[in-house]
Design a protein around this motif. Structure first.
Motif, PDB file in Angstrom:
ATOM      1  N   ALA A  97       0.830  -1.209   0.000  1.00 54.07           N
ATOM      2  CA  ALA A  97       0.000   0.000   0.000  1.00 54.07           C
ATOM      3  C   ALA A  97       0.864   1.259   0.000  1.00 54.07           C
ATOM      4  CB  ALA A  97      -0.923  -0.004   1.212  1.00 54.07           C
ATOM      5  N   ALA A  98       2.044   1.164   0.609  1.00 55.31           N
ATOM      6  CA  ALA A  98       2.937   2.323   0.676  1.00 55.31           C
ATOM      7  C   ALA A  98       3.856   2.439  -0.535  1.00 55.31           C
ATOM      8  CB  ALA A  98       3.782   2.242   1.949  1.00 55.31           C
ATOM      9  N   ALA A  99       3.768   1.475  -1.471  1.00 59.17           N
ATOM     10  CA  ALA A  99       4.725   1.416  -2.579  1.00 59.17           C
ATOM     11  C   ALA A  99       4.323   2.250  -3.786  1.00 59.17           C
ATOM     12  CB  ALA A  99       4.922  -0.038  -3.012  1.00 59.17           C
ATOM     13  N   ASP A 100       3.178   2.910  -3.730  1.00 55.11           N
ATOM     14  CA  ASP A 100       2.721   3.760  -4.831  1.00 55.11           C
ATOM     15  C   ASP A 100       2.637   2.972  -6.135  1.00 55.11           C
ATOM     16  OD1 ASP A 100       1.795   6.146  -5.925  1.00 55.11           O
ATOM     17  OD2 ASP A 100       3.788   6.809  -6.527  1.00 55.11           O
ATOM     18  N   LEU A 101       2.016   1.788  -6.058  1.00 52.89           N
ATOM     19  CA  LEU A 101       1.808   0.972  -7.251  1.00 52.89           C
ATOM     20  C   LEU A 101       0.688   1.557  -8.101  1.00 52.89           C
ATOM     21  CD1 LEU A 101       2.058  -2.545  -5.568  1.00 52.89           C
ATOM     22  CD2 LEU A 101       3.772  -1.476  -7.041  1.00 52.89           C
TER      23      LEU A 101
END
Length: 303
Positions: free
Chosen positions: A266-270
């Motif tokens: 969720a924090a990986a900016d996918l």
């Protein structure tokens, strides 16, 4: 959203049920959005039951992906409080109440807090598909220098391309010509179209064959033939893995909920792709559109 018999979209039922209560180490989520995935169609049709993947039940709920806000926590929950914006995965098939509902109870360990500012509707497309892609890549014995991803324009395949490219792999993606710009934007180095001689096309780009493949399209032996001897192959579709020819390590990925990993994703900016949003009451329309095919991104139900 439940079913009481298997069949077409007409067996889908919207009804009132008691508000679920969280037990120890569980949270209750007020649902903002729930994604419709192929596994929902397979549940509704009876395919999962026939495959022995789902236990017999009189009433079955649908929905694996969820985003929303925690509105109650059970005993011993320390990581979440009411008001937290979260995503989660309901990974047990056959439950009477799953994510396509106004409220759903999940294990806290299957839930992840969302970054500030995250779009709740778009975030609902992340859990099942991104976790499947990440766990498929985990099954490779070592990070591959060259990786083939089939179904690269789909939800799981797209995440596999993006995660592998970020990890430094040279990704060869299988996608229709019209999807070439999309999969290249996700990080694919080369794109080849589906064909009867896929292995030859891939080996022309990677002489001797790719180190590994993630088969999100269920191409099976055709994709395996593009992998070098003693390479690695992961099938995303349950039971669709080909035989381990030429010493290739072959595995099936079976999704499991993983809150900490989901928080990392969720924090990986996918790249999150929403094909369309529909009211929960239009779930039958969502199933028909999914079965028709051609979607890019996921259909999302909003209670």
């Amino acid at each position: 959203m439940t079913i009481r018999e298997f069949g077409g979209p007409d067996v889908l039922e919207i009804g009132e049920v008691p508000v679920p209560l969280p037990g120890p180490l569980q949270v209750r989520i007020r649902v903002a959005a729930a994604t419709v995935n192929p596994v929902d169609v397979q549940t509704r049709s009876g395919a999962l039951a026939r495959a022995g993947i789902m236990p017999p039940r009189e009433v079955v709920g649908l929905g694996w992906d969820v985003s929303g806000t925690v509105d109650a926590v059970g005993p011993a929950v320390e990581d979440f409080t009411p008001g937290d914006r979260v995503i989660g995965l309901s990974d047990r098939p056959g439950l009477a109440l799953k994510a396509q509902a106004d409220q759903v109870v999940l294990d806290a360990a299957a839930t992840a807090r969302l970054p500030d500012g995250a779009d709740l509707v778009a975030a609902a497309t992340l859990p099942l598909n991104a976790l499947t892609a990440a766990q498929a890549l985990d099954l490779l014995p070592r990070p591959p220098e060259t990786l083939l991803v089939t179904g690269a324009a789909g939800a799981v395949g797209g995440y596999a391309v993006e995660l592998a490219a970020r990890a430094g792999a040279r990704v060869i993606a299988v996608a229709r010509p019209g999807d070439g710009p999309l999969v290249r934007s996700l990080g694919a180095a080369e794109v080849v179209p589906p064909s009867a001689d896929l292995a030859a096309d891939v080996r022309a780009l990677a002489p001797g064959g790719v180190d590994a493949a993630v088969d999100a399209a269920g191409l099976g032996i055709g994709a395996l033939d593009a992998v070098r001897g003693a390479g690695a192959f992961v099938s995303v579709l349950g039971g669709a893995a080909p035989p381990p020819l030429r010493g290739i390590r072959v595995a099936n990925v079976w999704i499991r909920a993983d809150g900490p990993r989901l928080a990392t994703l969720a924090a990986a900016d996918l790249t999150l792709r929403v094909a369309a949003t529909l009211p929960l009451t239009h779930v039958a329309e969502a199933h028909r559109r999914l079965e028709t095919g051609g979607l890019r991104g996921r259909l999302v139900l909003v209670p």
